[in-house]
Write an enzyme that holds these catalytic residues in place. Sequence first.
Site, short mmCIF file in Angstrom:
data_model
loop_
_atom_site.label_atom_id
_atom_site.label_comp_id
_atom_site.label_asym_id
_atom_site.label_seq_id
_atom_site.Cartn_x
_atom_site.Cartn_y
_atom_site.Cartn_z
N ASP A 21 22.02 9.58 -4.83
CA ASP A 21 22.74 10.98 -4.30
C ASP A 21 23.72 11.63 -5.70
O ASP A 21 24.69 11.57 -6.47
CB ASP A 21 23.38 10.99 -3.15
CG ASP A 21 23.31 12.84 -2.96
OD1 ASP A 21 22.28 13.60 -3.84
OD2 ASP A 21 24.19 12.88 -2.06
N ASN A 23 23.96 15.22 -6.16
CA ASN A 23 24.47 16.46 -6.07
C ASN A 23 24.69 16.53 -4.15
O ASN A 23 25.43 18.00 -3.90
CB ASN A 23 22.92 17.71 -6.03
CG ASN A 23 22.02 17.44 -4.56
OD1 ASN A 23 22.22 16.45 -4.10
ND2 ASN A 23 21.38 17.96 -4.57
N ASP A 25 24.63 16.25 -1.85
CA ASP A 25 24.12 16.71 -0.44
C ASP A 25 24.13 14.90 0.77
O ASP A 25 22.97 15.80 2.06
CB ASP A 25 22.71 17.21 0.00
CG ASP A 25 21.49 16.63 -1.06
OD1 ASP A 25 21.22 15.69 -1.50
OD2 ASP A 25 19.90 17.09 -0.58
N ASP A 29 18.63 11.35 -4.74
CA ASP A 29 17.43 12.27 -5.92
C ASP A 29 16.57 11.88 -6.94
O ASP A 29 16.82 10.62 -6.84
CB ASP A 29 17.52 13.90 -5.43
CG ASP A 29 19.61 13.19 -5.51
OD1 ASP A 29 19.65 12.78 -7.53
OD2 ASP A 29 19.99 13.87 -5.36
N ASP A 98 4.14 5.33 -4.30
CA ASP A 98 3.44 5.18 -3.79
C ASP A 98 2.05 6.21 -2.93
O ASP A 98 2.16 7.11 -3.10
CB ASP A 98 4.47 5.09 -1.78
CG ASP A 98 4.57 4.15 -0.93
OD1 ASP A 98 3.37 3.93 -0.28
OD2 ASP A 98 5.60 3.86 -0.66
N ASP A 199 -0.33 2.25 0.43
CA ASP A 199 0.68 1.69 1.89
C ASP A 199 -0.97 2.08 2.75
O ASP A 199 -1.89 2.31 2.79
CB ASP A 199 1.03 3.45 2.02
CG ASP A 199 1.67 3.07 3.61
OD1 ASP A 199 2.86 2.76 3.63
OD2 ASP A 199 0.96 4.34 4.57
N GLU A 256 -0.37 -2.41 0.32
CA GLU A 256 -0.03 -2.83 1.96
C GLU A 256 -0.58 -3.68 2.16
O GLU A 256 -1.52 -3.11 3.39
CB GLU A 256 0.93 -1.69 2.14
CG GLU A 256 1.83 -2.24 3.03
CD GLU A 256 2.41 -1.37 4.48
OE1 GLU A 256 2.90 -1.90 5.34
OE2 GLU A 256 1.36 -0.50 4.36
N HIS A 328 11.36 -2.13 2.13
CA HIS A 328 11.97 -0.99 3.58
C HIS A 328 11.67 -0.99 4.35
O HIS A 328 11.79 -0.14 5.37
CB HIS A 328 11.81 0.45 2.58
CG HIS A 328 10.19 0.53 2.48
ND1 HIS A 328 9.27 0.03 2.25
CD2 HIS A 328 9.29 1.17 3.54
CE1 HIS A 328 8.03 0.27 2.10
NE2 HIS A 328 8.09 1.25 3.18
N ASP A 329 10.93 -1.56 5.32
CA ASP A 329 10.28 -2.15 6.49
C ASP A 329 11.20 -3.57 6.83
O ASP A 329 10.41 -3.71 7.62
CB ASP A 329 8.72 -2.45 6.30
CG ASP A 329 7.88 -0.64 6.20
OD1 ASP A 329 8.14 0.11 6.34
OD2 ASP A 329 6.70 -0.63 5.58
C1 GLC Z 1 3.65 1.94 5.78
C2 GLC Z 1 5.09 2.02 5.52
C3 GLC Z 1 5.78 1.68 6.14
C4 GLC Z 1 5.27 3.48 7.19
C5 GLC Z 1 3.72 3.04 7.84
C6 GLC Z 1 3.22 4.54 7.72
O1 GLC Z 1 3.46 -0.05 6.28
O2 GLC Z 1 5.93 0.85 4.21
O3 GLC Z 1 7.34 2.57 5.67
O4 GLC Z 1 5.90 3.30 8.21
O5 GLC Z 1 3.13 2.53 6.17
O6 GLC Z 1 3.13 5.08 6.94
CA CA Z 2 20.63 14.44 -3.25
#
Ligand code: GLC
Ligand code: CA
Length: 556
Positions: A21, A23, A25, A29, A98, A199, A256, A328-329
């Site tokens: 980050d 700035n 907040d 970013d 993505d 995705d 994915e 991230h999942d």
């Molecule tokens: C994919 C993404 C996930 C998202 C899902 C719906 O699985 O990696 O984070 O919630 O698609 O877009």
């Molecule tokens: Ca920021």
Amino acid sequence: MTKKWWHDKVAYQIYPKSFCDSNGDGIGDLRGIISKLDYLKELGVDIIWLSPIYKSPFVDQGYDISDYYAIAEEFGTMEEFDELLAEAKKRDLHIIMDLVINHCSSEHEWFQKALADPYGEYADYFYFRPGKEGNAPNNLRSYFGGSCWEPVPGTDLYYLHMFAREQPDLNWENPKLRQKLYDMVNWWLQKGLSGFRIDAIINIKKDLDFPDLPADGADSMASCWRMVESVDGIDAFLTELRDETFRKHDAFTVGEVFNIKEGELPCFIGEDGYFSTIFDFSAHSLSDGKHGWYDAVPITFEKWRDTIIQSQLDVQKVGFEANIIENHDEPRGVSRFLPPYDQTPAGTKMLGTISLLLRGIPFIYQGQEIGMQNAKWNSIEEFNDISTIDQYHVARAAGLSDTEALEVCSSMSRDNARTPMQWSDAPQAGFTTGTPWLKVNENYHTINVASQENEPDSVLNYYRSLIALRKSPEYRDVFTYGTFRPAYEKTESVMAYYRISEDKRMLVAGNFGEKTAVLHLEKPVKKLLLTNETPEYTADQLTLKNCQVVVLELES
Ligand code: GLC
Ligand code: CA
């Protein structure tokens, strides 16, 4: 096999909201990312995947896009994005983004127009269907819980959403919609993107009859992936997508893709496949429960090892997959795949070595290179993730107590991967000078970039050496194209394999068990290339203590 520019690359996933980050907040970013490009260059990666940075109401953290041509204000401006592209290019780094085209946000202009005129042109950008006797058109359950159908106000119609109700599914049967998506993809590629992570793409083909499916839960609904598995015909969509966009730009694409059908891997990643590669989720899927996270299956070492080995053997006949420990999942891999006694810097290095030298494109997820772990969650209120909150309720409905449901979420939550990147031991791990949007993992005092920069033996410096080895002029070829062959797969607690090319034979071996393992070597050692602690070895024998990992070149 035709050689491609991306075959020998190492990729790194940035989750922008939690990366850096600039700035104060509390939200990461683009300027923050730009400030860390030198860090990434030094780590040795080549391709950076940015999780969604498009304009979005962030119901699902940007995976709900309300404008495909705009940058989310939270992250910055299009000028800053262009600057990021230029700065990346200067450093010979590729940026991929993505691509979320199974659905958009309910705030997207198309959906707003569809709601305004539910029988008009834009309604056909989505799946608007009449209900059945006052109920939803069928009994599909969305990935995030509840029906896949939501009433269209003022009508007897429903619209389909396989994820949150704020993520209406796009109607891929509509050629006009498809063309708009292709134009958008090409627009970004022309701007200088090197490709996309794609995705949830397996969901774009629906069964247009929308039949009821056999219920698989107490709610009398059936998971929507059952429709995905039962329907054919995605080939035409994905072939067109490839030909209209990626192929024209020699783009790198990573899909994915869950629920692939028997025998279809070549269609996806073969020489003429839809995508460059897809992620290998085989080890992650081992924990899939029948009903949710609460009945997740524990992953044993043997299962994990055998699954990766099988997947490597299958995939190398066809193409390349992308190997991950986490994303991230998923929860953090160190907390998930290592037994408690291996959850140390040595064990973290071992897991990284085993994963990064597999055949395929390694994807490192932010923080993995310093050994970030799952956080400690004290109450359900601390979570932000929509899926975690759903799974908490699923667990409660199945009879688990608050404490038990919290435990389930603590080990499985996607927020484990989304806590802010730990840059230093300054307040909030140096991620922000403000209040972070999601709490920082308490262990940032011991696990952070700044302190690891200064320790020669840190996980971070080890990852640097590991990536450097993989990409070194001498060994790049064997680690990219070399055949994968399992080794010592019957030896308890050892995960090992060879990478073999015409003139090289590499052995990668780690001991995940508590007891020392003695391995008889097939060929004499030529060179010890990398280790987290120098092991004992002779011409024909290698001794690995707990958590020891080695990369050896053997006589070929
Ligand atoms: C994919 C993404 C996930 C998202 C899902 C719906 O699985 O990696 O984070 O919630 O698609 O877009
Ligand atoms: Ca920021």
